[in-house]
Design an enzyme around this catalytic site. Structure first.
Site, PDB file in Angstrom:
ATOM      1  N   TYR A   1       0.840  -1.201   0.000  1.00 13.78           N
ATOM      2  CA  TYR A   1       0.000   0.000   0.000  1.00 13.78           C
ATOM      3  C   TYR A   1       0.875   1.251   0.000  1.00 13.78           C
ATOM      4  O   TYR A   1       0.567   2.237  -0.674  1.00 13.78           O
ATOM      5  CB  TYR A   1      -0.936   0.013   1.218  1.00 13.78           C
TER       6      TYR A   1
ATOM      7  N   THR B   1      -9.348  19.352 -24.215  1.00 19.02           N
ATOM      8  CA  THR B   1     -10.683  19.121 -23.633  1.00 19.02           C
ATOM      9  C   THR B   1     -10.678  18.973 -22.105  1.00 19.02           C
ATOM     10  O   THR B   1     -11.272  19.780 -21.398  1.00 19.02           O
ATOM     11  CB  THR B   1     -11.302  17.866 -24.265  1.00 19.02           C
TER      12      THR B   1
ATOM     13  N   LYS C   1       0.279   8.132 -23.279  1.00 22.62           N
ATOM     14  CA  LYS C   1       0.741   8.566 -24.599  1.00 22.62           C
ATOM     15  C   LYS C   1       2.247   8.281 -24.694  1.00 22.62           C
ATOM     16  O   LYS C   1       2.634   7.132 -24.845  1.00 22.62           O
ATOM     17  CB  LYS C   1       0.422  10.053 -24.823  1.00 22.62           C
TER      18      LYS C   1
HETATM   19  C1  LIG Z   1      -4.851  12.600 -23.252  1.00 14.44           C
HETATM   20  C2  LIG Z   1      -4.458  13.968 -22.911  1.00 14.44           C
HETATM   21  C3  LIG Z   1      -4.690  14.494 -21.636  1.00 14.44           C
HETATM   22  C4  LIG Z   1      -5.495  13.757 -20.584  1.00 14.44           C
HETATM   23  O1  LIG Z   1      -4.895  12.576 -20.197  1.00 14.44           O
HETATM   24  P1  LIG Z   1      -5.731  11.255 -19.822  1.00 14.44           P
HETATM   25  O2  LIG Z   1      -4.658  10.275 -19.488  1.00 14.44           O
HETATM   26  O3  LIG Z   1      -6.521  10.878 -21.023  1.00 14.44           O
HETATM   27  O4  LIG Z   1      -6.581  11.572 -18.656  1.00 14.44           O
HETATM   28  C5  LIG Z   1      -4.217  15.762 -21.373  1.00 14.44           C
HETATM   29  N1  LIG Z   1      -3.580  16.491 -22.301  1.00 14.44           N
HETATM   30  C6  LIG Z   1      -3.354  16.018 -23.534  1.00 14.44           C
HETATM   31  C7  LIG Z   1      -2.639  16.865 -24.535  1.00 14.44           C
HETATM   32  C8  LIG Z   1      -3.787  14.747 -23.888  1.00 14.44           C
HETATM   33  O5  LIG Z   1      -3.592  14.313 -25.129  1.00 14.44           O
END
Ligand SMILES: *Cc1c(COP(=O)(O)O)cnc(C)c1O
Length: 469
Positions: free
Chosen positions: A84, A137, A270
């Protein structure tokens, strides 16, 4: 890197280039047929987010969490320390972020938006402004929910899909200065700097720009926080395009860029080559203390932040793999290969091609479909119908409604995104995609738009439903 599309035929003296990996395990995908696709699309309300992945042939919805992990990362998953508190994988993650991104303090989060949530709450006082190089977004929504007003300070060129500026993600320093003059420096919570800029087409920010931005911000005591989600890809463009950086490694460029910022949030799904995870890193101890305290409320203890130990291990290894020059060159090179095919066939796409995706210019596909009939959403639907390829709308649906007036926001860019997962598809898949896009482009004059029949309150693009007009 210098690839001639293979459809141009064999040429004397040609030297091809290929991915710096080979395939050890495969995941079969289902070939789909037109009747089933029509049925599935109607079931999904013409929203590619609502399609079942089983019914998709080539999935270019997103590069988020869709990367293929390496054998080393999978081996790392077996070394998960699921304690944990104080998991050894946390310390590995912490040191990888410190080593490659250069920040002092690290907070793990379940994914990027978890980190955005914490930073927005900690760094924004309601009534303040956040200035950013185009919105993203989830980022903007968290900033607005924390009480900020978002102001776009990206250079004008970014809004023009045909402009060939090499660093279309750059901040317009005059726009930042005008905001400071208008509202006062103390009302600007921070600069929300993204590298690359997803919504502008994966466009990079130059080192020169972040250096000057830092000088300007230092004069007013305004911090710069970096959305580092695709910063490795941004570093590749600096290496390729900015004088003085050709001889530097991606790792060196990444660290130098981050040094001009005060902290960063990350969607590890990413660049960092994992299926889930994120992190937040800052240099200021007091801010770190606040974030480390808040993470316990919203994500989990500060040494796991909503992640399993094995996830943190995979991120730590992914960070190191992601900054290898060969990897980045092949990743961006595959995107560029698809872009060059489409360009050769005169298909309207955002130029120059960015780091993670091809953005089809739906306004030029469908000049006869008005923006309130959702051209980019229509294009995503048509592409799925044609060949089972899944893409994503990045236009008026994604932009949402103005919180003041309640009207649609009409962004200049009305795009359909073909996002390439990392280390997943081959060049043959890219050929199939290019040919499908061409078929949809040829059928464009006969295509009709869509109307909204269901609209959720937040981030409507994920769950909205449409019908054919
Ligand atoms: C995907 C993304 C996010 C948000 O990340 P999540 O892991 O999907 O919550 C923020 N900024 C950019 C530029 C992104 O492409």
């Amino acid at each position: 890197m210098d690839q001639t599309p293979k459809t141009f035929g064999q040429q004397a003296g040609r030297r091809s280039w290929a991915e710096p990996w080979k395939i050890k395990m495969v995941e079969p995908i289902k070939m789909t047929n037109p009747a089933d696709r029509q049925e599935e699309l109607e079931r999904a309300g013409y929203n590619t987010f609502l399609l079942r992945s089983e019914c998709v042939y080539i999935d270019l919805l997103t590069d988020s969490g869709t990367s293929a992990m390496s054998d080393r990362q999978w081996a790392g998953m077996m070394l998960g320390d699921e304690a944990y508190a104080g998991s050894r994988n946390f310390y590995h993650l912490e040191s990888a972020v410190q080593q490659y991104y250069g920040y002092r303090y690290v907070v793990p989060t379940h994914q990027g938006r978890g980190a955005e949530h914490l930073l927005s709450r900690a760094a924004i006082t309601p009534g303040q402004y956040v200035a950013g190089n185009m919105y993203f977004t989830t980022t903007r929504l968290h900033q607005e929910m924390a009480g900020a007003t978002f102001v776009d300070v990206i250079i004008d060129e970014a809004h023009d899909p045909e402009n060939l500026h090499p660093f279309k993600g750059n901040v317009d320093l005059n726009k930042v200065q005008r905001l400071i003059d208008r509202v006062g420096a103390d009302k600007v919570a921070y600069i929300s700097l993204a590298g690359t800029v997803n919504m502008a087409g994966g466009q990079p920010v130059s080192m020169g720009n972040v250096r000057e931005l830092r000088l300007l911000c230092d004069r007013y005591g305004i911090p710069i926080y970096l959305d580092a989600t695709r910063m490795v890809e941004n570093a590749f463009f600096i290496q390729e395009r900015e004088p003085g950086y050709t001889g530097k490694t991606i790792a060196e460029i990444l660290k130098e860029f981050c040094s001009f910022t005060h902290g960063a949030w990350m969607s590890a799904k990413k660049d960092n080559l994992v299926n889930i995870g994120g992190w937040l890193a800052v240099n200021d101890w007091d801010l770190f203390e606040e974030l480390r305290n808040m993470v316990v409320i919203f994500e989990g203890l500060h040494t796991y932040g909503g992640l399993a130990g094995r996830d943190m291990e995979a991120i730590a290894i992914g960070i190191e793999e992601a900054v290898q020059d060969d990897h980045v060159r092949s990743r961006v090179g595959q995107v560029r290969y698809l872009g060059e095919l489409l360009t050769a066939w005169n298909i309207p796409i955002v130029q120059p091609v960015g780091g993670h995706a091809i953005f089809l210019d739906a306004k030029r596909f469908y000049p006869h479909i008005p923006q309130d009939q959702f051209p980019a959403q229509t294009l995503a639907a048509e592409l799925y119908l044609d060949s089972g390829i899944r893409s994503m709308e990045r236009g008026v649906v994604s932009a949402g409604r103005d919180p003041q007036t309640g009207d649609h926001r009409y962004p200049a860019l009305e795009l359909t995104r073909l996002t390439i997962p990392r280390r997943v598809y081959t060049q043959a898949h890219m050929d199939v995609v290019a040919e499908a896009v061409q078929a949809v482009f040829e059928a464009a004059p006969q295509t009709r738009g869509l109307k909204l029949v269901y609209e959720p309150k937040y981030l409507r693009f994920f769950q909205a439903r449409f019908e054919r007009i």
